[in-house]
Scaffold this motif. Structure first.
Motif, PDB file in Angstrom:
ATOM      1  N   ASP A  13      41.673  52.750  33.694  1.00  0.00           N
ATOM      2  CA  ASP A  13      42.039  51.791  34.736  1.00  0.00           C
ATOM      3  C   ASP A  13      40.916  50.786  34.979  1.00  0.00           C
ATOM      4  O   ASP A  13      41.134  49.576  34.973  1.00  0.00           O
ATOM      5  CB  ASP A  13      42.316  52.509  36.069  1.00  0.00           C
ATOM      6  CG  ASP A  13      43.575  53.351  36.076  1.00  0.00           C
ATOM      7  OD1 ASP A  13      44.441  53.168  35.199  1.00  0.00           O
ATOM      8  OD2 ASP A  13      43.687  54.212  36.979  1.00  0.00           O
ATOM      9  N   TRP A  14      39.718  51.310  35.214  1.00  0.00           N
ATOM     10  CA  TRP A  14      38.585  50.437  35.539  1.00  0.00           C
ATOM     11  C   TRP A  14      38.195  49.575  34.339  1.00  0.00           C
ATOM     12  O   TRP A  14      37.886  48.406  34.503  1.00  0.00           O
ATOM     13  CB  TRP A  14      37.393  51.264  35.994  1.00  0.00           C
ATOM     14  CG  TRP A  14      37.495  51.821  37.382  1.00  0.00           C
ATOM     15  CD1 TRP A  14      38.585  52.422  37.955  1.00  0.00           C
ATOM     16  CD2 TRP A  14      36.473  51.851  38.362  1.00  0.00           C
ATOM     17  NE1 TRP A  14      38.287  52.821  39.229  1.00  0.00           N
ATOM     18  CE2 TRP A  14      36.995  52.490  39.506  1.00  0.00           C
ATOM     19  CE3 TRP A  14      35.160  51.425  38.377  1.00  0.00           C
ATOM     20  CZ2 TRP A  14      36.248  52.682  40.658  1.00  0.00           C
ATOM     21  CZ3 TRP A  14      34.406  51.633  39.524  1.00  0.00           C
ATOM     22  CH2 TRP A  14      34.949  52.253  40.645  1.00  0.00           C
ATOM     23  N   LEU A  15      38.204  50.157  33.142  1.00  0.00           N
ATOM     24  CA  LEU A  15      37.903  49.349  31.953  1.00  0.00           C
ATOM     25  C   LEU A  15      38.918  48.219  31.807  1.00  0.00           C
ATOM     26  O   LEU A  15      38.559  47.093  31.456  1.00  0.00           O
ATOM     27  CB  LEU A  15      37.895  50.208  30.691  1.00  0.00           C
ATOM     28  CG  LEU A  15      36.627  50.992  30.412  1.00  0.00           C
ATOM     29  CD1 LEU A  15      36.815  51.887  29.184  1.00  0.00           C
ATOM     30  CD2 LEU A  15      35.430  50.069  30.222  1.00  0.00           C
ATOM     31  N   GLY A  16      40.167  48.530  32.066  1.00  0.00           N
ATOM     32  CA  GLY A  16      41.209  47.504  31.998  1.00  0.00           C
ATOM     33  C   GLY A  16      40.955  46.374  32.978  1.00  0.00           C
ATOM     34  O   GLY A  16      41.105  45.199  32.640  1.00  0.00           O
ATOM     35  N   LEU A  17      40.558  46.713  34.188  1.00  0.00           N
ATOM     36  CA  LEU A  17      40.263  45.688  35.186  1.00  0.00           C
ATOM     37  C   LEU A  17      39.100  44.808  34.751  1.00  0.00           C
ATOM     38  O   LEU A  17      39.143  43.588  34.898  1.00  0.00           O
ATOM     39  CB  LEU A  17      39.940  46.328  36.531  1.00  0.00           C
ATOM     40  CG  LEU A  17      41.105  46.915  37.303  1.00  0.00           C
ATOM     41  CD1 LEU A  17      40.603  47.680  38.520  1.00  0.00           C
ATOM     42  CD2 LEU A  17      42.075  45.833  37.732  1.00  0.00           C
ATOM     43  N   LEU A  18      38.057  45.425  34.219  1.00  0.00           N
ATOM     44  CA  LEU A  18      36.885  44.647  33.791  1.00  0.00           C
ATOM     45  C   LEU A  18      37.168  43.846  32.518  1.00  0.00           C
ATOM     46  O   LEU A  18      36.707  42.721  32.374  1.00  0.00           O
ATOM     47  CB  LEU A  18      35.681  45.565  33.595  1.00  0.00           C
ATOM     48  CG  LEU A  18      35.133  46.190  34.872  1.00  0.00           C
ATOM     49  CD1 LEU A  18      34.056  47.219  34.547  1.00  0.00           C
ATOM     50  CD2 LEU A  18      34.590  45.126  35.817  1.00  0.00           C
ATOM     51  N   ALA A  19      37.951  44.402  31.608  1.00  0.00           N
ATOM     52  CA  ALA A  19      38.254  43.711  30.364  1.00  0.00           C
ATOM     53  C   ALA A  19      39.190  42.528  30.594  1.00  0.00           C
ATOM     54  O   ALA A  19      39.187  41.575  29.816  1.00  0.00           O
ATOM     55  CB  ALA A  19      38.873  44.682  29.357  1.00  0.00           C
ATOM     56  N   ASP A  20      39.981  42.581  31.669  1.00  0.00           N
ATOM     57  CA  ASP A  20      40.922  41.502  31.970  1.00  0.00           C
ATOM     58  C   ASP A  20      40.243  40.236  32.476  1.00  0.00           C
ATOM     59  O   ASP A  20      40.868  39.192  32.566  1.00  0.00           O
ATOM     60  CB  ASP A  20      41.950  41.949  33.025  1.00  0.00           C
ATOM     61  CG  ASP A  20      43.013  42.853  32.441  1.00  0.00           C
ATOM     62  OD1 ASP A  20      43.118  42.937  31.207  1.00  0.00           O
ATOM     63  OD2 ASP A  20      43.743  43.477  33.233  1.00  0.00           O
ATOM     64  N   ILE A  21      38.982  40.339  32.827  1.00  0.00           N
ATOM     65  CA  ILE A  21      38.266  39.165  33.325  1.00  0.00           C
ATOM     66  C   ILE A  21      38.032  38.229  32.151  1.00  0.00           C
ATOM     67  O   ILE A  21      37.475  38.623  31.128  1.00  0.00           O
ATOM     68  CB  ILE A  21      36.931  39.573  33.982  1.00  0.00           C
ATOM     69  CG1 ILE A  21      37.201  40.533  35.143  1.00  0.00           C
ATOM     70  CG2 ILE A  21      36.167  38.341  34.464  1.00  0.00           C
ATOM     71  CD1 ILE A  21      35.965  41.242  35.644  1.00  0.00           C
ATOM     72  N   ASP A  22      38.463  36.986  32.313  1.00  0.00           N
ATOM     73  CA  ASP A  22      38.388  36.022  31.218  1.00  0.00           C
ATOM     74  C   ASP A  22      36.998  35.935  30.603  1.00  0.00           C
ATOM     75  O   ASP A  22      36.855  35.850  29.401  1.00  0.00           O
ATOM     76  CB  ASP A  22      38.810  34.630  31.699  1.00  0.00           C
ATOM     77  CG  ASP A  22      40.282  34.586  32.062  1.00  0.00           C
ATOM     78  OD1 ASP A  22      41.048  35.434  31.564  1.00  0.00           O
ATOM     79  OD2 ASP A  22      40.663  33.705  32.845  1.00  0.00           O
ATOM     80  N   GLY A  23      35.968  35.960  31.422  1.00  0.00           N
ATOM     81  CA  GLY A  23      34.612  35.839  30.917  1.00  0.00           C
ATOM     82  C   GLY A  23      34.016  37.155  30.458  1.00  0.00           C
ATOM     83  O   GLY A  23      32.871  37.199  30.063  1.00  0.00           O
ATOM     84  N   GLY A  24      34.784  38.246  30.520  1.00  0.00           N
ATOM     85  CA  GLY A  24      34.251  39.565  30.199  1.00  0.00           C
ATOM     86  C   GLY A  24      33.697  39.662  28.804  1.00  0.00           C
ATOM     87  O   GLY A  24      32.610  40.181  28.587  1.00  0.00           O
ATOM     88  N   ALA A  25      34.426  39.160  27.827  1.00  0.00           N
ATOM     89  CA  ALA A  25      33.971  39.278  26.441  1.00  0.00           C
ATOM     90  C   ALA A  25      32.699  38.476  26.210  1.00  0.00           C
ATOM     91  O   ALA A  25      31.790  38.905  25.513  1.00  0.00           O
ATOM     92  CB  ALA A  25      35.075  38.826  25.492  1.00  0.00           C
ATOM     93  N   ALA A  26      32.618  37.290  26.804  1.00  0.00           N
ATOM     94  CA  ALA A  26      31.460  36.435  26.571  1.00  0.00           C
ATOM     95  C   ALA A  26      30.308  36.757  27.521  1.00  0.00           C
ATOM     96  O   ALA A  26      29.153  36.670  27.138  1.00  0.00           O
ATOM     97  CB  ALA A  26      31.862  34.973  26.736  1.00  0.00           C
ATOM     98  N   GLY A  27      30.630  37.118  28.762  1.00  0.00           N
ATOM     99  CA  GLY A  27      29.581  37.241  29.762  1.00  0.00           C
ATOM    100  C   GLY A  27      29.134  38.644  30.074  1.00  0.00           C
ATOM    101  O   GLY A  27      28.108  38.829  30.690  1.00  0.00           O
TER     102      GLY A  27
END
Length: 188
Positions: A133-147
């Motif tokens: 659940d928490w990983l999904g929430l953090l991964a859904d952030i648009d800047g997550g992969a880059a930032g």
């Protein structure tokens, strides 16, 4: 449909909500049907009829807790900015550190620990599901992969949360989260 898969009813929903409030105040670790039933204006027999078993009641309470937690974390994340990893992590931490949410977080830790120690009981899968659940929430952030790395962000938030719950030292735990966010910004 088995007895334990009985669909919701207004009475079941009402008692689940009362039981959830009870669990927030008293925890789930040593939940006993008699005191619970007395506190929420029911009887053990009615609870067993509506939920099927104590294990099914605990599963329903864990589901209710997860839904509450996810909704609150989603709201905090979006308040921080769905496209800004650091702002979303900071907003999520702001929600986690708020003393008003302590009962829910203590309940979460209890369920998480029981899930690890009793993988076949009503707690089964709770820890794994909350990580997802928490990983999904953090991964859904648009800047997550880059930032920022969602798995590392989760580890920092969870570690800081456990420290906060153990020590009550919000200032130190917040400083750890802020240090992590500065490192993310410097690496970006």
């Amino acid at each position: 449909m088995s007895h334990s898969e009985r669909p919701g009813s207004p009475r079941r929903d009402e008692l689940l909500e009362r039981a959830y409030r009870y669990a927030l105040a008293h925890g789930l670790a040593e939940l006993s049907l008699r005191p619970l039933a007395a506190a929420i204006g029911s009887s053990p027999r009615v609870l067993l009829f509506l939920f099927g078993s104590k294990d099914q009641l605990i599963r329903a309470l864990l589901g209710r807790a997860r839904a509450d937690e996810l909704a609150a974390l989603r709201q905090a994340r979006e308040a921080g900015g769905a496209g800004d990893f650091a702002a979303a992590v900071r907003a999520t931490w702001g929600w986690l550190v708020d003393p008003a949410h302590r009962p829910m977080l203590v309940l979460w830790v209890q369920a998480y620990a029981r899930s690890l120690g009793e993988p076949d009981g009503p707690w089964a899968g709770f820890a794994r599901q909350t990580v997802e659940d928490w990983l999904g929430l953090l991964a859904d952030i648009d800047g997550g992969a880059a930032g920022g790395d969602p798995a590392l962000g989760l580890a920092v938030l969870r570690g800081a949360l456990l420290d906060l719950l153990a020590t009550g030292d919000a200032e130190r735990a917040t400083a750890v989260v802020e240090r992590y966010l500065r490192l993310v910004a410097a690496a970006g």
